[in-house]
Structure formats: structure tokens, C-alpha cells
Scaffold this motif. Structure first.
Motif, PDB file in Angstrom:
ATOM      1  N   LEU A 142       0.840  -1.209   0.000  1.00 46.47           N
ATOM      2  CA  LEU A 142       0.000   0.000   0.000  1.00 46.47           C
ATOM      3  C   LEU A 142       0.873   1.256   0.000  1.00 46.47           C
ATOM      4  N   ASP A 143       1.988   1.206   0.725  1.00 44.75           N
ATOM      5  CA  ASP A 143       2.933   2.329   0.693  1.00 44.75           C
ATOM      6  C   ASP A 143       3.395   2.580  -0.743  1.00 44.75           C
ATOM      7  N   THR A 144       3.728   1.486  -1.440  1.00 40.65           N
ATOM      8  CA  THR A 144       4.183   1.629  -2.831  1.00 40.65           C
ATOM      9  C   THR A 144       3.074   2.239  -3.689  1.00 40.65           C
ATOM     10  N   MET A 145       1.852   1.761  -3.517  1.00 44.50           N
ATOM     11  CA  MET A 145       0.741   2.329  -4.289  1.00 44.50           C
ATOM     12  C   MET A 145       0.640   3.835  -4.076  1.00 44.50           C
ATOM     13  N   VAL A 417       2.617  12.133   0.685  1.00 43.77           N
ATOM     14  CA  VAL A 417       3.877  11.934  -0.025  1.00 43.77           C
ATOM     15  C   VAL A 417       4.408  13.328  -0.369  1.00 43.77           C
ATOM     16  N   ARG A 418       5.687  13.556  -0.041  1.00 41.59           N
ATOM     17  CA  ARG A 418       6.298  14.854  -0.344  1.00 41.59           C
ATOM     18  C   ARG A 418       7.627  14.592  -1.015  1.00 41.59           C
ATOM     19  N   GLU A 419       7.845  15.239  -2.151  1.00 43.19           N
ATOM     20  CA  GLU A 419       9.075  15.040  -2.940  1.00 43.19           C
ATOM     21  C   GLU A 419       9.387  13.553  -3.124  1.00 43.19           C
ATOM     22  N   GLY A 420       8.354  12.784  -3.416  1.00 48.90           N
ATOM     23  CA  GLY A 420       8.541  11.380  -3.747  1.00 48.90           C
ATOM     24  C   GLY A 420       8.753  10.466  -2.555  1.00 48.90           C
ATOM     25  N   ARG A 421       8.596  10.997  -1.331  1.00 47.62           N
ATOM     26  CA  ARG A 421       8.799  10.156  -0.142  1.00 47.62           C
ATOM     27  C   ARG A 421       7.574  10.193   0.760  1.00 47.62           C
ATOM     28  N   LEU A 422       7.338   9.061   1.428  1.00 53.00           N
ATOM     29  CA  LEU A 422       6.221   9.006   2.377  1.00 53.00           C
ATOM     30  C   LEU A 422       6.465   9.985   3.521  1.00 53.00           C
ATOM     31  N   VAL A 423       5.412  10.662   3.923  1.00 49.85           N
ATOM     32  CA  VAL A 423       5.510  11.592   5.049  1.00 49.85           C
ATOM     33  C   VAL A 423       5.159  10.835   6.328  1.00 49.85           C
TER      34      VAL A 423
END
Ligand code: IZC
Ligand code: ZN
Length: 424
Positions: A142-145, A417-423
Motif C-alpha cells: 500500500l505504501d508503494t501504491m 507523499v512529499r518530494e517522492g517520499r512518504l511523510v
């Protein structure tokens, strides 16, 4: 007392393009699938979980903007509604890379299944996994999604094939729906394959699904699905299971005409199913039936690509007109990916869908296929689910492939997601 302006919680500003299906009617069909609204230098104001306003910078004057208002600078970014993935099997344990070499040496998917591999291999591993183990591997998917722009996903059971394990899968889906930012829509897929213990008397498994599994699993499910395929479940078995599911108040989806044209599309129409999925081998009669019923066609070009199979007749379906949606089919066998943007690239290149059709198909039509009417469009009153891509236009997003262009994701008004990373 002067009238208090509503406070903006989050502002998206100066987006290169805000791209959305235009206001109704939904679903989008035929020519209407080619329509999109485009806003250059776009602003979006979000209050709480909802979109409050969309337009140019002048919309800000209608809101109180203070120190607590968060702002996202979207210069150079294309903003789409958060993507909706209406067909996934994301709650599984293990993986099946060993199967790939068999497939590449020419052994068909259904033969691997008939020999006790394929889905049944994942069933063994999912039965063995504890609730906690299954939950953690599913959470990572789910994180990847989310990192790829998906904000709502349907997730099927179907790797238990016994009541206890189907319930374990559905419980994982239901608990992750609460714990994870993604909204999850649970589907009961007890009729995904006949488990080994019923191999010699498969009709008894259909009775088990009808009498025990469905009643036990319905309270944790929104939809029921059947793998209606030669050597798996017949049209008649599928009709019995899905009709019974409707008695329990579930919506109906069906894996139809993936390998052989059995008539799953006609059955979907007969049952007023929410969706008929795959449809690689759908016949003209099947297309005609779907166009009359309003059932969405959920196309899965990633699976065709991965199996080296033909692609569904997307152009004929759109022309019919059937409302077309797209999904990943995320599963460990025939399509191990969580990336809906990759599916969008394949829809362009292999299904010959137009960029505008593709965006309608992964937003508002995908939501429609899940009976969700509060998302999939960027408009006041809808959920503030947004995917911001590092792309100057939606055309660029469909043209560039194989890398993740997602920059920011907003889910129910929160930057996740911020700048391509999970927050967080
Ligand atoms: O695990 O192979 N087609 N079900 C029907 C699948 C693919 C999932 C799998
Ligand atoms: Zn599937």
C-alpha cells in the motif's frame, strides 16, 4: 459580526496544469471519455478532507489564510485526482518468481494452476502467514501504491480458500483501511480457485463458498468476485455465487473472458455487476450486453503484458459505449506491480486509448466501478485526494515511462507523499 471566511487548511498553488474529468454525468462513456478540464497556473484550496475551491489565484480571496495554512508550491507539476485502482490482489504472502521461468518456457498460466502452483502456491503461503505478517507485507504494498499516486484501491481476498484464511485477509484489509492513508474497498473472492483439499470434488467447494464462506465474509466485504474461467469456475457456478452475494447486499465484480470467452460479460450484465474485469476475449455480444447494463469494464493491460497475451478490445468497448476503467491487477503471479502510471503507459501504447480516456479511466470511471461518487474529480465538495506529478502536462506523464514521476500526494486533505517520499 462580519462574515467569517472559511479557513484554508491546504493550498496547492501555481500548478503547471490541474487536470480533471469535467463535472458529470458519470460514468464517462464513448466520446465523453475524451473530455478533460485543464487549468494552467492552477490553485486548489482544501478545507478539512474536501476540496473547497479550484481556479486561478483569485480564489484565495474567499478564504482565511493564516500561519496554520499549509502551502504546496506546484510549479512544474501536473495535478490529477488521486488515482483509483479498482482491481488488486494486494493482500498476499510470498512471491512467485519461480513461476516466471516456467511461463517463459511456454507453460500456460492455467496449466501451472492445474498442477497445484500459481494461485495455489500463494494460497499455501497466505495460509501459513500470521495475521501480523500478512498485514506488514500488505502495508508495504500500500505504501508503494501511495508513492505511485494511488489514493483508493480495491483489494480482494482469494488466497485463503478456507473461511479462516479468507477472514484473516479481509481483517487485514479492514484494519489497514483504518491505519493506512489509502482508502481500501474489500472484495470477497472465495471463488478464486478450487483449493487442493477439494480437488476431486470441486462442486463441494462451491457449496462451501455459498453456505459457509460467503455468510461469514460478507460483513467484512463491499463486493464479491469470481474467477470465471475455463477449468476454474463456470458461468453457472459464478451465477449462483454472485446472486447469493447480492442477497447479502454485496456489489458484484467478475473476472471475465481473460483466457476463454465463456460468457462472463453477459453474466455481469445480467447481474447488473459493478464491473466485468479483463475482457481480453470478450465477444461482440458480450460488449453489447455490457453497454446496456452500465457495468464498467475494468481493463488490466499489465496482465496481458506480463503474460505475453493479447490485449482487451478497448476501442470497441469505448465505442459501444461501455464505461472503461483501468487497474493494476496487482498480484504475485500474472501482474506483480503496484504502479498504476505504468498501466496508463500500457493503455496508451497497447490498448490504443487516448490520454484523455486514460485519465478518465483511472479516476472517475474507476471510482464509479467501486460505487464511489465522492472522488475521482477535482471539484468543490469532492474528497481532497490529489496526485501531483513532476510533469509539465498530462501528455508528458503518459509519454515518459518506467520511472516514478509522483512528487506529492494529498489524501483526504493531508500531504502523505512529499518530494517522492512518504511523510511520517
Ligand atoms: O495470483 O495469479 N488471474 N487471479 C486470476 C490471478 C490472476 C492472481 C494470481
Ligand atoms: Zn484479478
Amino acid at each position: 459580526m462580519p462574515h467569517q471566511k472559511p479557513r484554508a487548511d491546504l493550498i496547492i498553488q501555481h500548478a503547471s496544469q490541474v487536470v480533471t474529468p469535467p463535472p458529470g454525468p458519470y460514468p464517462r462513456r464513448g466520446e465523453a471519455m475524451r473530455e478533460l478540464s485543464l487549468l494552467p497556473d492552477g490553485f486548489i484550496v482544501i478545507c478539512g478532507e474536501e476540496i473547497a475551491a479550484v481556479g486561478d489565484s483569485s480564489i484565495l480571496s474567499g478564504f482565511t489564510v493564516d500561519a496554520d495554512t499549509q502551502a504546496v508550491d506546484a510549479r512544474g507539476l501536473t495535478v490529477l485526482p488521486g488515482l483509483v485502482d479498482p482491481h488488486t490482489h494486494a493482500a498476499y504472502a510470498g512471491s512467485r518468481e519461480k513461476e516466471l521461468s516456467l511461463k517463459l518456457s511456454g507453460v500456460p498460466y492455467l496449466e501451472i494452476l492445474a498442477a497445484g502452483g500459481g494461485i495455489l502456491d500463494t494460497v499455501r503461503k497466505t495460509r501459513e502467514a500470521s495475521y501480523q505478517e500478512l498485514k506488514e507485507v500488505t502495508r508495504r504494498r500500500l505504501d508503494t501504491m501511495l508513492l505511485y499516486g494511488t489514493t483508493t484501491a480495491e483489494v480482494k481476498s482469494g488466497y485463503g480458500l478456507d473461511t479462516e484464511t479468507e477472514l484473516k485477509q479481509l481483517k487485514v484489509i479492514s484494519d489497514l483501511n483504518r491505519e493506512h492513508p489509502l482508502d481500501l474497498i474489500p472484495t470477497f473472492l472465495g471463488a478464486h480457485a478450487v483449493p487442493p483439499e477439494y480437488r476431486n470434488h470441486p462442486q463441494d467447494y462451491v457449496e462451501l463458498v455459498l453456505k459457509e464462506m460467503l455468510p461469514a465474509c460478507a460483513p467484512l466485504s463491499r463486493f464479491a468476485d469470481v474467477f470465471c474461467e475455463k477449468g476454474v469456475f463456470s458461468v453457472e457456478d459464478s451465477r449462483r455465487i454472485l446472486s447469493r452475494a447480492k442477497d447479502f447486499g454485496l456489489g458484484v465484480r467478475i473476472h471475465a473472458e481473460e483466457m476463454e470467452p465463456l460468457g462472463g460479460a453477459e453474466l455481469a450484465a445480467e447481474l447488473s455487476a459493478a464491473s466485468a474485469d479483463h475482457l481480453i476475449r470478450v465477444t461482440p455480444q458480450g460488449i453489447e450486453a455490457l453497454s446496456r447494463s452500465g457495468t464498467a469494464a475494468v481493463l488490466l493491460p499489465g496482465t496481458s503484458f506480463y503474460l505475453g497475451a493479447d490485449f482487451a478490445p478497448a476501442r470497441a468497448l469505448i465505442q459501444a459505449p461501455v464505461p472503461v476503467a483501468l487497474a493494476t491487477d496487482a498480484n504475485p503471479g500474472s501482474c506483480p506491480t503496484e504502479s498504476l502510471p505504468l498501466i496508463m503507459n500500457l493503455a496508451l501504447l497497447k490498448l490504443k486509448m487516448a490520454p484523455e480516456e486514460i485519465i478518465n479511466a483511472v479516476t472517475v470511471n474507476a471510482a464509479y466501478s467501486l460505487f464511489l461518487f465522492d472522488r475521482g474529480i477535482i471539484s468543490p465538495g469532492k474528497l481532497a485526494d490529489l496526485a501531483l506529478f513532476s510533469a509539465p502536462s498530462y501528455h508528458y506523464l503518459l509519454y515518459h515511462f518506467g520511472t516514478n514521476l509522483v512528487h506529492t500526494v494529498v489524501k483526504r486533505g493531508r500531504v502523505v507523499v512529499r518530494e517522492g517520499r512518504l511523510v511520517g
